[in-house]
Motif scaffolding. Sequence first.
Motif, short mmCIF file in Angstrom:
data_model
loop_
_atom_site.label_atom_id
_atom_site.label_comp_id
_atom_site.label_asym_id
_atom_site.label_seq_id
_atom_site.Cartn_x
_atom_site.Cartn_y
_atom_site.Cartn_z
N ALA A 467 0.85 -1.19 0.00
CA ALA A 467 0.00 0.00 0.00
C ALA A 467 0.89 1.24 0.00
O ALA A 467 2.01 1.23 0.55
CB ALA A 467 -0.92 0.01 1.22
N LEU A 468 0.38 2.29 -0.63
CA LEU A 468 1.04 3.59 -0.62
C LEU A 468 0.19 4.58 0.17
O LEU A 468 -1.05 4.55 0.07
CB LEU A 468 1.23 4.13 -2.04
N LYS A 487 1.89 -1.35 8.51
CA LYS A 487 2.93 -2.38 8.36
C LYS A 487 3.22 -3.05 9.70
O LYS A 487 3.49 -4.25 9.74
CB LYS A 487 4.20 -1.78 7.75
N GLU A 488 3.16 -2.30 10.80
CA GLU A 488 3.47 -2.87 12.11
C GLU A 488 2.55 -4.02 12.48
O GLU A 488 3.00 -5.04 13.02
CB GLU A 488 3.37 -1.79 13.20
N ALA A 494 3.95 -1.18 3.52
CA ALA A 494 3.35 0.13 3.28
C ALA A 494 4.44 1.19 3.31
O ALA A 494 5.33 1.16 4.16
CB ALA A 494 2.28 0.45 4.33
N GLU A 495 4.33 2.13 2.38
CA GLU A 495 5.26 3.25 2.31
C GLU A 495 4.47 4.54 2.21
O GLU A 495 3.33 4.55 1.72
CB GLU A 495 6.18 3.13 1.10
N PRO A 515 -3.50 -0.41 -3.34
CA PRO A 515 -4.28 0.65 -2.73
C PRO A 515 -3.40 1.86 -2.43
O PRO A 515 -2.26 1.73 -1.97
CB PRO A 515 -4.80 0.03 -1.43
N VAL A 516 -3.93 3.03 -2.71
CA VAL A 516 -3.24 4.29 -2.44
C VAL A 516 -4.10 5.08 -1.48
O VAL A 516 -5.22 5.48 -1.83
CB VAL A 516 -2.98 5.08 -3.72
N VAL A 517 -3.60 5.31 -0.27
CA VAL A 517 -4.34 6.00 0.78
C VAL A 517 -3.87 7.45 0.81
O VAL A 517 -2.67 7.72 0.96
CB VAL A 517 -4.11 5.34 2.15
#
Length: 609
Positions: A467-468, A487-488, A494-495, A515-517
């Motif tokens: 995910a971004l 990510k945790e 996720a980045e 997915p882009v948040v």
Amino acid sequence: MCGIVAATAQRDVAPLLIAGLKALEYRGYDSAGLAVLDGGQIRRVRAKGKVREMEALYRADPFPGGTGIAHTRWATHGVPNEANAHPHVAGRVAIVHNGIIENYADLRARLQAGGRAFTSETDTEVIAALVDERLAAGLDLREAVLAVVRELEGAYAIAVIDRNAPGRVVGARRGAPLLVGLGIGENFLGSDAQALVQVTHRVIYLAEDDVVEITRESVRIHTLDGTPVERPVHESELSADAVERGEYRHYMQKEIFEQPRAVADTLEARLGPHGVLPNIFGAGGDELLAKVRGLHIVACGTSYHAGLVAKYWIEEYAHLPVGVEVASEYRYRDAVVPPDTLFVAISQSGETADTLAAMRESKRRGYLGTLAICNVPESSVVREADLRLMTRAGPEIGVASTKAFTTQLAALALLALQLAHQRGLDADRYAGLCAQLAHLPRAIEDALALEPAIVALAERFIPRQHALFLGRGVQYPVALEGALKLKEISYIHAEAYPAGELKHGPLALVDESMPVVAVAPGGPLLEKLKSNLQEVRARGGELIVFAEGEAGMDGNPARGALLRVASGGDFIAPAVFTVPLQLLAYHVAVLRGTDVDQPRNLAKSVTVE
């Protein structure tokens, strides 16, 4: 990290030790063990995995004893297994240890050359062997521990028992926390007060390089040179209820929903109807802040993200230059310190090894002074700072930080407002910002009401592996924090990126499975962000937008979702928009079946480098 509990009492201590370990499991859960003196013998049980695994072994074959030590481990030296689990035994000695001994390899080689054999890969077993060696030379337990810790390089908190000295536990600390719990006819050691809340509220926080000997009736503390010393007794305000999960499925969920109260507590008696109240940073704090011409903020993990938000606030409202650094990097470079620069350390526990070491290094670099933003009043960071502001988050058991972050933002907002006011911020603007900050607890409550919609949104992430997260301006650190939370606890890679950087590389990753948040409150950068979102839509990416308005999207398109969040104003928007990202990460993790409160490979209160 790692958790220590020790006790000497007139009752069997193993059940007390196990209860204490459960309260400390947030500090590490790779393995656990306990050792008790029973009729001149050391009885020990250890197991890989969580405390409950070790507890089951103990319950299957319980043993009595009024003196014991226990440990829950976050692995450093040696893989997580029973052989490397604490307590470690050498001859007459059993020991538990939190920290890293940097010269253990040399000490181990010396002991092996003398014929000593080792059964683990740990640095801790070396300490046990050294203490046993000193006991064999005729020293008593306290004298032996004093002699050994003088040889150790690195960080440690230890608790030691000797099978020939029942009713006696010796502890020592350097660079890792250890405190004494005072009972009636019984005394305790623990990594923090949470371990002891079931048995006592009277505690003594040991200072750096203290060595303590406890019996059922006495506590004797010595400095490293053997000089007796007294340390003050504190009455812990921590309640047993504060460390219980209550009606919530996980501690993390409980702590997310505690944020309105925690933020309100952080602001109480600090923000009045006319602005920030005087001297909230301690005696002489306002005078010192008036001299500040720049700030260096140093922190780790989530606290680092809070510092990044503060940089935007302080530079915009107080017009002071701010540098923000990861503590582990700051320690090892020659940072330029302009005149009258304030060093700000942010730490939930106040014992984060890198942050604490950076603050100690700062005292040699000519800063104007040091300010601690922290959640633990008696922690090392707080005790050693010139100024301090407590965040009042209360205990945070979930390893993934939530209320610690929002209370840090509340505290840093107070700092930004005080600096801005001292430097002549327009009165009406100052009053408006203060009003926004006072509204923050209510705005967080409103954001929490979005949970049902976020539960549905989380289902989109169940099959995802990447995910971004995007944000612009002050919302970029919020995107970083959102990616970290995901990510945790869900183990989705996720980045986070500043949205304007999307076209400079990360856009190559965008496709129908990514997915882009986007964090998209109102503000001057919203139109720029809309353009970045269109870049994602044009490439078939799945957009998840948290916004106050439509943010360039027409309702809820097939390849995305829009969730409206009321920010309460540009100033407090970073704290408010953090909350739905926390909820998203939490519910994704629940749906994916991960261990939300104790994610793999992690621990809280990182007291090793």
